[in-house]
Scaffold this active site. Structure first.
Site, PDB file in Angstrom:
ATOM      1  CG  HIS A  61      64.279  13.500  48.062  1.00 44.22           C
ATOM      2  ND1 HIS A  61      64.301  13.465  47.182  1.00 44.22           N
ATOM      3  CD2 HIS A  61      64.778  14.073  48.308  1.00 44.22           C
ATOM      4  CE1 HIS A  61      65.535  13.682  46.593  1.00 44.22           C
ATOM      5  NE2 HIS A  61      65.661  14.382  47.707  1.00 44.22           N
ATOM      6  CG  ASN A 111      73.433  12.131  50.294  1.00 44.38           C
ATOM      7  OD1 ASN A 111      73.507  10.685  51.132  1.00 44.38           O
ATOM      8  ND2 ASN A 111      74.555  13.167  51.180  1.00 44.38           N
ATOM      9  CG  ASN A 157      71.942  16.317  46.383  1.00 40.38           C
ATOM     10  OD1 ASN A 157      72.593  16.610  45.742  1.00 40.38           O
ATOM     11  ND2 ASN A 157      71.485  16.843  47.545  1.00 40.38           N
TER      12      ASN A 157
END
Length: 243
Positions: A61, A111, A157
């Site tokens: 990520h 996020n 996100n």
């Protein structure tokens, strides 16, 4: 009653002085215009944000931050990161031609990365069209990279946070493929895991390709950057960077 004496036309010395003065004035005006043009060129700036979870280097990520670190190495500024408390991010500034590149790693979770990106854009007086987002892409296999010119977040996100914070979706995005999970592994677990040993063999090439795509796009914004010679980092073998 006075009689007016007709004036004699100016002699050659006077004409020469007048022409010289006119040339000097023209030169000053041209120099001033050139100075304004050069100053305007020097002020051109873009913001390049590597999205991810700060402190979780090596995970899928946070591969956007890995590309950003590779870019910093390429520009010879990898050892110059500073903490910017106003943006809550690590920031370093580099140059490419007349372009000023603000490299940013948000010190936030994915996020809410957009808060740091928007704060930095405001601080440097940049609009959404001057922002690049580097992030992972589930729908591309590992090793594939591409540029996307704006558009929706498509479930990412970090990108969604940037769109909401900047109130726009025009940002250029460099998408780095990480592939979808195999078997019963959830997406959440997949993106938060570190790259496997076999994936780490492929990763350096993908990071280099991402940097090349990014620099090509930036150079098209500023033709002077096309004349930039290779830097010391250009001759180094690619290494897997930490975030």
């Amino acid at each position: 009653m006075r009689t007016s004496v007709p004036r004699r036309p100016p002699g050659r010395p006077a004409l020469a002085r007048a022409m010289l003065l006119r040339r000097l004035c023209s030169g000053l005006v041209a120099a001033g215009a050139a100075g304004e043009t050069a100053a305007g060129a020097r002020e051109r700036c873009v913001l390049i944000a590597g999205l991810g979870n700060y402190g979780m280097g090596g995970t899928r990520h946070s591969v956007g931050m890995a590309v950003l670190q590779q870019l910093a190495r390429r520009l010879n500024v990898a050892d110059q990161w500073k903490v910017d408390k106003r943006c809550q991010a690590d920031v370093v500034i580099a140059t490419l031609g007349h372009m000023r590149l603000v490299l940013l790693k948000p010190r936030r979770l994915m996020n809410i990365n957009g808060r740091s990106v928007a704060s930095a854009a405001e601080r440097f007086g940049l609009g959404p069209e001057d922002v690049y987002l580097l992030h992972d892409e589930l729908d591309k296999p590992l090793g594939k990279v591409s540029l996307k010119l704006g558009g929706s977040a498509r479930g990412h996100n970090g990108v969604r946070s940037c769109i909401e914070s900047l109130h726009s979706d025009v940002m250029v995005r460099l998408r780095v493929g990480i592939g979808r999970p195999q078997g019963r592994t959830s997406v959440e677990r997949h993106v938060l895991e570190v790259f496997s040993s076999s994936e780490r063999e492929v990763l350096p090439r993908a990071l280099e390709q991402g940097v090349e795509l990014l620099l090509q796009h930036i150079r098209r914004r500023d033709p002077s950057a096309l004349c930039e010679g290779p830097t010391r980092a250009d001759t180094q073998r690619p290494r897997t960077p930490s975030s």
